[in-house]
Scaffold this motif. Structure first.
Motif, short mmCIF file in Angstrom:
data_model
loop_
_atom_site.label_atom_id
_atom_site.label_comp_id
_atom_site.label_asym_id
_atom_site.label_seq_id
_atom_site.Cartn_x
_atom_site.Cartn_y
_atom_site.Cartn_z
N GLU A 215 85.84 -23.11 35.99
CA GLU A 215 86.27 -24.05 37.13
C GLU A 215 87.59 -24.49 36.58
O GLU A 215 88.39 -24.85 37.68
CB GLU A 215 85.20 -24.99 36.98
CG GLU A 215 85.19 -25.97 38.27
CD GLU A 215 84.03 -27.11 38.48
OE1 GLU A 215 83.18 -26.90 37.66
OE2 GLU A 215 84.27 -27.84 39.47
N ASN A 216 87.68 -25.24 35.51
CA ASN A 216 88.93 -25.88 35.24
C ASN A 216 90.33 -24.93 34.96
O ASN A 216 91.45 -25.44 34.99
CB ASN A 216 88.83 -26.70 33.95
CG ASN A 216 88.52 -25.79 32.71
OD1 ASN A 216 88.39 -24.55 32.78
ND2 ASN A 216 88.20 -26.38 31.52
N ARG A 223 90.83 -25.51 42.89
CA ARG A 223 89.57 -26.01 41.89
C ARG A 223 88.30 -26.35 42.71
O ARG A 223 87.27 -26.24 42.34
CB ARG A 223 90.18 -27.17 41.28
CG ARG A 223 89.53 -27.02 39.72
CD ARG A 223 90.32 -27.93 38.77
NE ARG A 223 91.64 -27.09 38.44
CZ ARG A 223 92.48 -27.64 37.70
NH1 ARG A 223 92.47 -28.96 37.32
NH2 ARG A 223 93.60 -26.96 37.27
#
Ligand code: BTN
Length: 329
Positions: A215-216, A223
């Motif tokens: 995700e990051n 995102r």
């Protein structure tokens, strides 16, 4: 040459292979073999060596080299010819080049990484090294150019089913061809065509499937809205996923060619997460809300509004849930 060397280790199936034997068979020096093995080590392959017995392959990384793909591929047409890049600008651009030079139908162009991976209107698409499947398929169908837009729906069906097979039954298609899992985009596609009035020369189906992006790691702009297999809790084998997608896509392509697109559209409806939902349609200066009720025989989305049924053509149309923010222009 490196692929030929790897083939020895695959055949040995974990057993030792003599460097001397490879060098004799391939007619290159022992030093050259040693150099190739070192490059393979840098790319994540792990070997054990013994002065008497030679080398043994202990671990092969999940790369999408032709050899790795071919070891799991069960198709007759798609992927039977593979053009592989560790890094390239965009597989669609490479596919277009070779299609113009006559590359055969079913050829796929695969890259571990794309430097300028993109969607329509040059919108960027994040494609980092070995964290997704970034590839393009060359098709040369016999049907008329006006049918071509439905190939993109066909591709969505194939990819969605391939994703189901690898453990994500929650994947669904957002009209026309994004694939979402739990409301976030996992797959983007870019179809391009070259044709005359009556004959398709080639169609390129460019497909990007996020597999290992955390995700990051997504760029800020994606995102909130993007996901990957890893984010959904699955450590997927990229080559198995690609093989499954190609098999499903091939099945749909055969169906389209033998029976026309009706069955393909039926399959699309079953996998759709757009139908039955309230959507906002944003197109040029138009912006309205309605209920997505069906797709028609051309693959256009039918949206029921107070003014009646609107027929939405794929193109620069944004379909979003009614409660999503309206983008600023
Ligand atoms: C989108 O923006 O949703 C479409 C993205 C399409 C990305 C794929 S990755 C493989 C192929 N090469 C490209 O440059 N684009 C497509």
């Amino acid at each position: 040459m490196r692929n030929e060397i790897l083939e020895y280790f695959r055949k040995a199936n974990g057993g030792y292979v003599s460097g001397e034997q490879i060098s004799k068979d391939l007619k290159v020096s022992r030093t050259a073999i040693w150099k190739h093995i070192n490059v393979l080590k840098e790319r994540g392959y792990i070997f054990e060596s013994s002065t008497r017995k030679g080398y043994r392959l202990i671990y092969a990384p999940d790369l999408l080299t032709p050899l790795e793909i071919e070891s799991v591929l069960h198709t007759e047409l798609l992927g039977r010819h593979i053009v592989y890049y560790e890094s390239t600008t965009s597989t669609n651009e490479e596919a277009k080049k070779i299609a113009m030079q006559g590359a055969e139908e079913g050829t796929i162009v695969v890259a571990e990484e794309q430097v300028t991976g993109h969607g329509r209107l040059s919108r960027s698409f994040y494609t980092p090294f070995a964290k997704g499947i970034w590839f393009s398929v060359i098709l040369r169908p016999k049907f008329f150019p006006m049918e071509a837009s439905k190939c993109t729906l066909m591709a969505a069906v194939g990819v969605c089913r391939g994703i189901h097979r690898l453990g994500l039954p929650a994947a669904g298609i957002k009209w026309p061809n994004d694939i979402l899992v739990n409301g976030k985009k996992m797959v983007g596609m870019l179809s391009e065509m070259s044709s005359s009035m009556e004959k398709i020369d080639y169609i390129i189906l460019g497909i990007g499937i996020n597999t290992g992006i955390k995700e990051n790691e997504f760029p800020e702009e994606f995102r909130e809205t993007a996901t990957s297999f890893l984010n959904e809790g699955i450590n997927v084998s990229r080559k198995n996923l690609l093989a499954a997608v190609l098999a499903e896509l091939e099945a749909e392509y055969k169906l389209a060619q033998t029976e026309g697109f009706e069955r393909v559209l039926e399959d699309w409806r079953k996998l759709s997460i757009t139908l039955g939902k309230e959507v906002r349609v944003i197109y040029s200066n138009e912006n309205y809300i309605g209920k997505a009720v069906d797709i028609d025989k051309d693959g256009c989305l039918l949206v029921e509004t107070k003014e009646g049924i609107q027929r939405v053509l794929a193109g620069d149309v944004s379909i979003r849930p009614v409660d999503a923010p309206i983008p600023q222009r």
